[in-house]
Design an enzyme around this catalytic site. Structure first.
Site: not given
Length: 390
Positions: A66-67, A229, A390
């Site tokens: 999800k996302h 994180n 990221h």
């Protein structure tokens, strides 16, 4: 096909949008539906996770995304009767790859609502039948049996997203990303995660069972594709708590630990015995269970409210009962994508039954973190490798 036009980008105002290859064809096919920008971000990140997890363990692997972060990940070990009950898989025939997805989705069923599923192996009929019962946006796999594809094409009124990826595809060694019109370039994170990373055990207790090694590897591979994180708790071949995208390490540990506690509380006898009304939908059951085991239990147990979900008003699961149940938990493994800066992370993790930890090490307070592990007999390995994503 070198490119695929998308309806829009991350948000509806972000147009035009497409995925494309600078040279050669796309290594994927859309077999059904019309995936969007976020769908493909989830699909491609989750595929990398399950591909690496299978390579590292030799077991079929699945993830629930999800996302652009995993809500859960797992390998295809056999489910217990209790797991079948809490994952709504009672009486179902489950292949190893189906079991992997059932467990991946079961890590955090609330967050997996409307997920993107990833499978390391060909999607078979058993997996498709389970997917058909869940609220999900799409699936990526290296292939589909005819029956599985037939089932999935009936989902979401025929619009369910089904993507097939070429398992032989190898991306370029250098990757690029544009931010504010500026292009970033870096080498792909091709670092291979295996049990060899766990050889530097820095605690007094150096007993690391094979099952714990598998779980720590699962945790670290999951973290490699989790927005940093991040911290990941694992038990018996499945993630049971993922804390993603927090600015503070201890907040990651608390978030993931709270999810691990919720996973365990779903197995409490009072939860297993909740008297749901016939015909209650799976998402409504998940929501009710999540509220019932929380401090806001009155939101589902108040007079005039419980009648919408239950045949009779359930007894409250008290704070004392929850603490006692969680205290039974042992043998949990936890990984961190960067070093633990303080021993408070260990203190929080051990309250969720953590017995094994893998983290890069390198903090100026490593000695304090190690001493905290020694106080509780926890085994900790320093991997020497950060896994930011990221």
């Amino acid at each position: 096909m070198t490119e695929l036009e998308l309806k829009y980008g991350c948000n509806p105002n972000q147009k035009p949008a497409r995925i494309f290859m600078e040279s050669g064809d796309l290594p994927l096919q859309v077999l059904n539906g019309k995936p969007g920008y976020i769908n493909f971000m989830d699909a491609l990140n989750s595929w990398q996770l399950v591909r690496e997890l299978k390579a590292a363990t030799g077991l079929p692997a699945a993830a629930s995304f999800k996302h652009v972060s995993p809500a859960g990940a797992a390998v295809g070990t056999e489910l217990t009767d209790v797991e079948r009950k809490i994952y709504f898989a009672e009486g179902m025939e489950l292949s190893p790859i189906a079991s992997a997805y059932v467990k991946a989705r079961g890590a955090d069923r609330l967050c997996s609502y409307g997920d993107w599923a990833a499978l390391s192996d060909v999607c078979d009929e058993q997996t498709a039948r389970y997917l058909a019962l869940e609220v999900s946006d799409g699936v990526i796999a290296p292939g589909y049996t005819d029956k599985a594809l037939e089932i999935l094409r009936t989902k979401r009124k025929g619009g369910y997203n089904v993507v097939q990826i070429d398992p032989a595809y190898v991306p370029k060694a250098i990757e690029h990303k544009d931010v504010f019109g500026i292009t970033f370039e870096q080498g792909r994170n091709n670092f291979e995660i295996s049990s060899a990373l766990l050889e530097n055990i820095v605690t007094e207790n150096k007993t690391l069972p094979e099952a714990a090694k598998r779980d720590l590897v699962l945790s670290l591979i999951t973290l490699k594709y989790t927005q940093s994180n991040s911290v990941c708790y694992v038990k018996d071949g499945q993630a049971i708590g993922v804390g993603a995208g927090q600015q503070s390490r201890i907040h990651c540990t608390r978030l993931a630990g709270g999810k691990a506690d919720n996973w365990l509380l779903r197995q409490h006898p009072k939860v297993l015995a909740l008297p749901f009304l016939p015909g209650i939908r799976r998402p409504d059951r998940d929501n009710a269970i999540d509220v019932y085991i929380s401090d806001e239990y009155e939101d589902v147990l108040a007079e005039g409210v419980w009648q919408n979900t239950f045949t009779e008003r359930p007894q409250v699961l008290t704070v004392e009962e929850k603490k006692a149940w969680i205290a039974r938990q042992t043998g949990v493994s936890v990984g961190s994508d960067a070093f633990f800066p303080f021993g408070d992370n260990v203190e929080r993790a051990r309250r969720s039954g953590v017995s094994y930890i893998a983290q890069p090490g390198g903090s100026i307070r490593d000695d304090h973190v190690i001493n905290t592990c020694n106080k509780y007999g926890i085994v900790m390995a320093f991997t020497g490798m950060r896994l930011f994503h990221h």
